[in-house]
Design an enzyme around this catalytic site. Structure first.
Site, PDB file in Angstrom:
ATOM      1  N   GLY A   7      22.575  73.876  32.162  1.00  0.00           N
ATOM      2  CA  GLY A   7      21.603  72.851  32.513  1.00  0.00           C
ATOM      3  C   GLY A   7      21.965  71.509  31.922  1.00  0.00           C
ATOM      4  N   GLY A   9      20.767  68.290  32.941  1.00  0.00           N
ATOM      5  CA  GLY A   9      19.910  67.203  33.399  1.00  0.00           C
ATOM      6  C   GLY A   9      19.782  66.142  32.326  1.00  0.00           C
ATOM      7  N   ASN A  94      10.562  73.718  29.174  1.00  0.00           N
ATOM      8  CA  ASN A  94       9.113  73.892  29.061  1.00  0.00           C
ATOM      9  C   ASN A  94       8.675  75.059  29.935  1.00  0.00           C
ATOM     10  OD1 ASN A  94       8.462  71.728  27.306  1.00  0.00           O
ATOM     11  ND2 ASN A  94       8.700  70.276  28.977  1.00  0.00           N
ATOM     12  N   SER A 120      10.872  68.313  22.038  1.00  0.00           N
ATOM     13  CA  SER A 120      10.168  67.064  22.295  1.00  0.00           C
ATOM     14  C   SER A 120      11.032  65.889  21.856  1.00  0.00           C
ATOM     15  CB  SER A 120       8.838  67.039  21.545  1.00  0.00           C
ATOM     16  OG  SER A 120       8.164  65.809  21.761  1.00  0.00           O
ATOM     17  N   LYS A 170       4.669  73.856  21.985  1.00  0.00           N
ATOM     18  CA  LYS A 170       5.096  72.730  22.839  1.00  0.00           C
ATOM     19  C   LYS A 170       4.073  72.453  23.931  1.00  0.00           C
ATOM     20  CE  LYS A 170       8.034  69.591  24.335  1.00  0.00           C
ATOM     21  NZ  LYS A 170       7.595  69.220  25.658  1.00  0.00           N
ATOM     22  N   HIS A 173       1.347  70.533  22.311  1.00  0.00           N
ATOM     23  CA  HIS A 173       1.881  69.179  22.072  1.00  0.00           C
ATOM     24  C   HIS A 173       1.733  68.325  23.326  1.00  0.00           C
ATOM     25  CE1 HIS A 173       5.241  66.382  22.751  1.00  0.00           C
ATOM     26  NE2 HIS A 173       5.199  66.110  21.464  1.00  0.00           N
ATOM     27  N   ASN A 174       2.140  68.879  24.460  1.00  0.00           N
ATOM     28  CA  ASN A 174       2.083  68.096  25.695  1.00  0.00           C
ATOM     29  C   ASN A 174       0.646  67.859  26.154  1.00  0.00           C
ATOM     30  OD1 ASN A 174       4.869  68.522  25.474  1.00  0.00           O
ATOM     31  ND2 ASN A 174       5.125  68.492  27.680  1.00  0.00           N
ATOM     32  N   GLU A 177      -0.536  65.064  24.139  1.00  0.00           N
ATOM     33  CA  GLU A 177       0.128  63.870  24.681  1.00  0.00           C
ATOM     34  C   GLU A 177      -0.654  63.311  25.873  1.00  0.00           C
ATOM     35  OE1 GLU A 177       3.918  63.893  27.394  1.00  0.00           O
ATOM     36  OE2 GLU A 177       4.538  64.176  25.315  1.00  0.00           O
TER      37      GLU A 177
END
Length: 310
Positions: A7, A9, A94, A120, A170, A173-174, A177
């Site tokens: 991956g 990206g 994620n 993150s 996570k 966390h998001n 956010e």
């Protein structure tokens, strides 16, 4: 240490580059031949398939996946038959934490260690040192402790618990956010519409020097307003979302935890798809700043390219 990396990206390419800088041998694969060629030019060994990648690794093998969560299952279907007892697989994307729990059990039955790593910091963090939260067997994490430290900013790595815990932390966390971004967007919408004709760049910069709301988000907001103009004319007012806020709200409902702020932030993003607004523009601009997420600019002059690190 020789690492298989799947991956390349925005996040994956930068993290693989950081690994190379730290002296790791990286064997990289991505569906995009262009990305594989680019990372090979930085010193990685290229693989034209997952099979080639696995065959090039030393035993016990270590494979890091950095792919979007809908692609994880397909990658694992190709990867698992090629691995053996004692190998380790890390999902650094994620993924829903329940999927990580299930995958850990499936791989454990084959003697393969599975770690779920929430990452993150966006592309810039992946390049210079991210915040990484890892779940899985403690002994497996300890065995690769130096690797996780090398990928993290100072004091930004933690082993958070058993399998699924990394992606759970996570996810939360998001979700947080979402709420923080919503509050910023609503506050600056009020400033924008006030009768005082504020200089919003000045306000954002001032807020980010010793105020209670000083943060990286306020800094990114200042950059976005500076780069795109305070009216954000060419930024979409329909704010996108990639799933983690929704997972947070769903999980809170399952556990009986009230979550009015994060739910409201999620609902706003969903409703903004047919009711765009200046508040939505701020969220879109912020998402571009830290994650390179599409902001659907109407004019090519509005969105500056994210600076590539050498």
């Amino acid at each position: 240490m020789k690492i298989g990396y799947i991956g390349l990206g925005k996040m994956g390419y930068n993290m693989a580059t950081l690994l190379l800088d730290k002296g790791y041998q990286v064997i990289a694969y991505d569906r995009s031949d262009i990305q594989v060629k680019k990372i090979a030019e930085r010193g990685a060994e290229s693989a034209d398939s997952i099979k080639t990648l696995v065959s090039s690794l030393s035993v016990p093998r270590f494979v890091w996946m950095m792919v979007p969560h809908p692609a994880v299952e397909d990658v694992l279907k190709q990867l698992i038959p090629l691995l053996a007892k004692g190998d380790t697989v890390v999902d650094g994307g994620n993924s829903p934490y329940k999927d990580s729990l299930r995958r850990s059990k499936e791989l454990e039955a084959k003697g393969i260690d599975f770690l779920d790593a929430g990452v993150s910091g966006g592309p810039s963090g992946a390049r210079s040192g991210a915040c990484i939260m890892v779940g899985g067997k403690k002994e497996t994490v300890e065995k690769h402790y130096k690797l996780f430290q090398d990928l993290s900013a100072p004091q930004a790595f933690a082993y958070v618990g058993i399998s699924g815990a990394g992606h759970f932390v996570k996810m939360v966390h998001n979700g947080i956010e979402y709420g923080m971004m919503q509050a910023l967007a609503e506050g600056f919408s009020l400033l924008h519409e006030s009768p005082f004709h504020f200089d919003l760049v000045q306000i954002a910069d001032m807020y980010n020097h010793r105020s209670v709301i000083e943060s990286r988000l306020v800094g990114w907001l200042k950059n976005a307003l500076e780069q795109n103009g305070t009216d954000l004319e060419a930024i979409t007012g329909s704010a996108g979302q990639s799933g983690e806020g929704m997972w947070t709200v769903q999980t809170a409902k399952e556990l009986g935890i009230p979550m009015p702020v994060i739910k409201a932030a999620l609902d706003f993003r969903l409703e903004s798809q047919h009711a765009p607004s200046y508040t939505g523009k701020i969220i879109s601009a912020l998402r571009y700043q830290f994650g390179g997420h599409e902001a659907k600019a109407m004019s090519p002059k509005v969105l500056p390219k994210i600076k590539k690190h050498s």
